[in-house]
Structures are given as structure tokens and as C-alpha cells.
Scaffold this motif. Structure first.
Motif, PDB file in Angstrom:
ATOM      1  N   MET A   1      -8.221  -5.422  -6.631  1.00  0.00           N
ATOM      2  CA  MET A   1      -9.648  -5.501  -6.351  1.00  0.00           C
ATOM      3  C   MET A   1      -9.903  -6.097  -4.965  1.00  0.00           C
ATOM      4  O   MET A   1     -10.879  -5.731  -4.304  1.00  0.00           O
ATOM      5  N   ASP A   2      -9.031  -6.979  -4.499  1.00  0.00           N
ATOM      6  CA  ASP A   2      -9.178  -7.540  -3.154  1.00  0.00           C
ATOM      7  C   ASP A   2      -9.007  -6.457  -2.088  1.00  0.00           C
ATOM      8  O   ASP A   2      -9.772  -6.397  -1.119  1.00  0.00           O
TER       9      ASP A   2
ATOM     10  N   ALA B   1      -0.910  -3.815   8.872  1.00  0.00           N
ATOM     11  CA  ALA B   1      -2.229  -4.459   8.763  1.00  0.00           C
ATOM     12  C   ALA B   1      -2.409  -5.130   7.404  1.00  0.00           C
ATOM     13  O   ALA B   1      -2.911  -6.262   7.321  1.00  0.00           O
ATOM     14  N   THR B   2      -1.996  -4.454   6.347  1.00  0.00           N
ATOM     15  CA  THR B   2      -2.155  -5.023   5.002  1.00  0.00           C
ATOM     16  C   THR B   2      -1.370  -6.312   4.871  1.00  0.00           C
ATOM     17  O   THR B   2      -1.885  -7.313   4.345  1.00  0.00           O
ATOM     18  N   ASP B   3      -0.140  -6.325   5.361  1.00  0.00           N
ATOM     19  CA  ASP B   3       0.676  -7.551   5.295  1.00  0.00           C
ATOM     20  C   ASP B   3       0.027  -8.676   6.087  1.00  0.00           C
ATOM     21  O   ASP B   3       0.016  -9.822   5.655  1.00  0.00           O
TER      22      ASP B   3
ATOM     23  N   PHE C   1      -3.164  -9.892   4.039  1.00  0.00           N
ATOM     24  CA  PHE C   1      -2.904 -10.583   2.780  1.00  0.00           C
ATOM     25  C   PHE C   1      -1.907 -11.722   2.916  1.00  0.00           C
ATOM     26  O   PHE C   1      -1.944 -12.661   2.122  1.00  0.00           O
ATOM     27  N   GLY C   2      -1.037 -11.679   3.917  1.00  0.00           N
ATOM     28  CA  GLY C   2      -0.077 -12.764   4.125  1.00  0.00           C
ATOM     29  C   GLY C   2       0.606 -13.152   2.828  1.00  0.00           C
ATOM     30  O   GLY C   2       1.192 -12.315   2.156  1.00  0.00           O
TER      31      GLY C   2
ATOM     32  N   MET D   1      -3.556   2.206  -1.584  1.00  0.00           N
ATOM     33  CA  MET D   1      -4.550   1.477  -0.803  1.00  0.00           C
ATOM     34  C   MET D   1      -3.906   0.832   0.422  1.00  0.00           C
ATOM     35  O   MET D   1      -4.502   0.796   1.501  1.00  0.00           O
ATOM     36  N   GLN D   2      -2.686   0.337   0.288  1.00  0.00           N
ATOM     37  CA  GLN D   2      -1.967  -0.248   1.419  1.00  0.00           C
ATOM     38  C   GLN D   2      -1.711   0.820   2.480  1.00  0.00           C
ATOM     39  O   GLN D   2      -1.925   0.589   3.672  1.00  0.00           O
TER      40      GLN D   2
END
Length: 151
Positions: free
Chosen positions: A87-88, A74-76, A79-80, A62-63
């Protein structure tokens, strides 16, 4: 003399995800990516049933999908320091797919209004819709849920 210029067939989609702004240029290539990600998710779903590290594998997939659409990192950014919950990230992808679907419908209506005498090809919209259906398929969601239960 009349002049013909090729037009860009994509359209920018502005997204605000967890306070981070992203612009996704929705093109036929985007639809192809979504379709490929959806097919891969279905394939992975079948394999995750017995995988001991299924949740981590699903997260990485998903990442990769999210970074492939919105850009590396973008994922980092989204989500920071937040805990990595599968699920998020699925919710984020569902949000993006929903926004693409709405934008595609608006684009089709806009194009039809600007050229009422022409029948516009629906191939691009259909391709995006097919890709979205694959990404949101019950089998994919079920596979992710099953992997979460095994974690």
C-alpha cells in the motif's frame, strides 16, 4: 532570415519522495509508459485473485513501474530500510500520478496563455490523463487490496 528550431515538448517535474529528490521529464513517452503500466496492472489484477504469492508479484511489478519512471534503484532509495508495504508503494505511485496530472494542467494553461490565438492540441494531456485513470482504476486498487488480504 527567420529561423525555426524544434522545441522539446516535455517538461521537468521535480518530486520529493520520502526526502529523496527526483526529476521526471514528462513527455509523450512518459504517458505511454503510464498507459502500458496501467494496462499491465489491470491484467495482473485479474490474475492475482488466486495467486499464492500475489503480494510479492504485485510489489515487484510496482517496483518495476516506479524504477521505470524515476530511474533504476529509485524504489530502493525511497524505501531504504523501511518494510516493503504494497500500500505504501501504491501511495507513492498515486502521488506521482497526481503530480503529473497537476503539472500537465499547468502546462496546458501556460501554453494556452502564451498562444491565445491558437488552438493547442490536447492529445498529450489526454494521453497522460488516460494513463492516470488506468493506474488509479478501482479494479487495479481492488486487485491489490485482494492480494493484500491473501498475504
Amino acid at each position: 532570415m527567420a529561423k525555426f528550431e524544434f522545441q522539446e515538448h516535455g517538461y521537468p517535474l521535480e518530486l520529493d519522495i520520502a526526502g529523496h529528490a527526483f526529476t521526471l521529464n514528462v513527455t509523450r513517452e512518459t504517458a505511454k509508459k503510464l498507459e502500458a503500466y496501467g494496462k499491465e496492472a489491470q491484467r495482473m489484477g485479474a490474475e492475482l485473485t488466486g495467486a499464492p504469492h500475489g503480494v510479492e508479484q504485485a510489489w515487484r511489478f510496482m517496483q518495476s513501474t516506479l524504477d521505470g519512471l524515476l530511474g533504476e534503484g529509485a524504489t530502493d532509495a525511497i524505501f531504504g530500510d523501511r518494510d516493503r508495504d504494497l500500500m505504501d508503494i501504491v501511495d507513492v505511485m498515486s502521488y506521482i500520478c497526481g503530480e503529473i496530472e497537476q503539472a500537465a494542467q499547468k502546462q496546458t494553461v501556460r501554453k494556452m496563455a502564451s498562444a491565445p490565438a491558437m488552438e493547442l492540441p490536447q492529445a498529450k494531456q489526454q494521453t497522460v490523463e488516460q494513463a492516470l485513470r488506468i493506474m488509479q482504476a478501482p479494479e487495479v486498487v481492488a486487485a491489490i487490496s485482494k492480494a493484500m488480504e491473501q498475504a
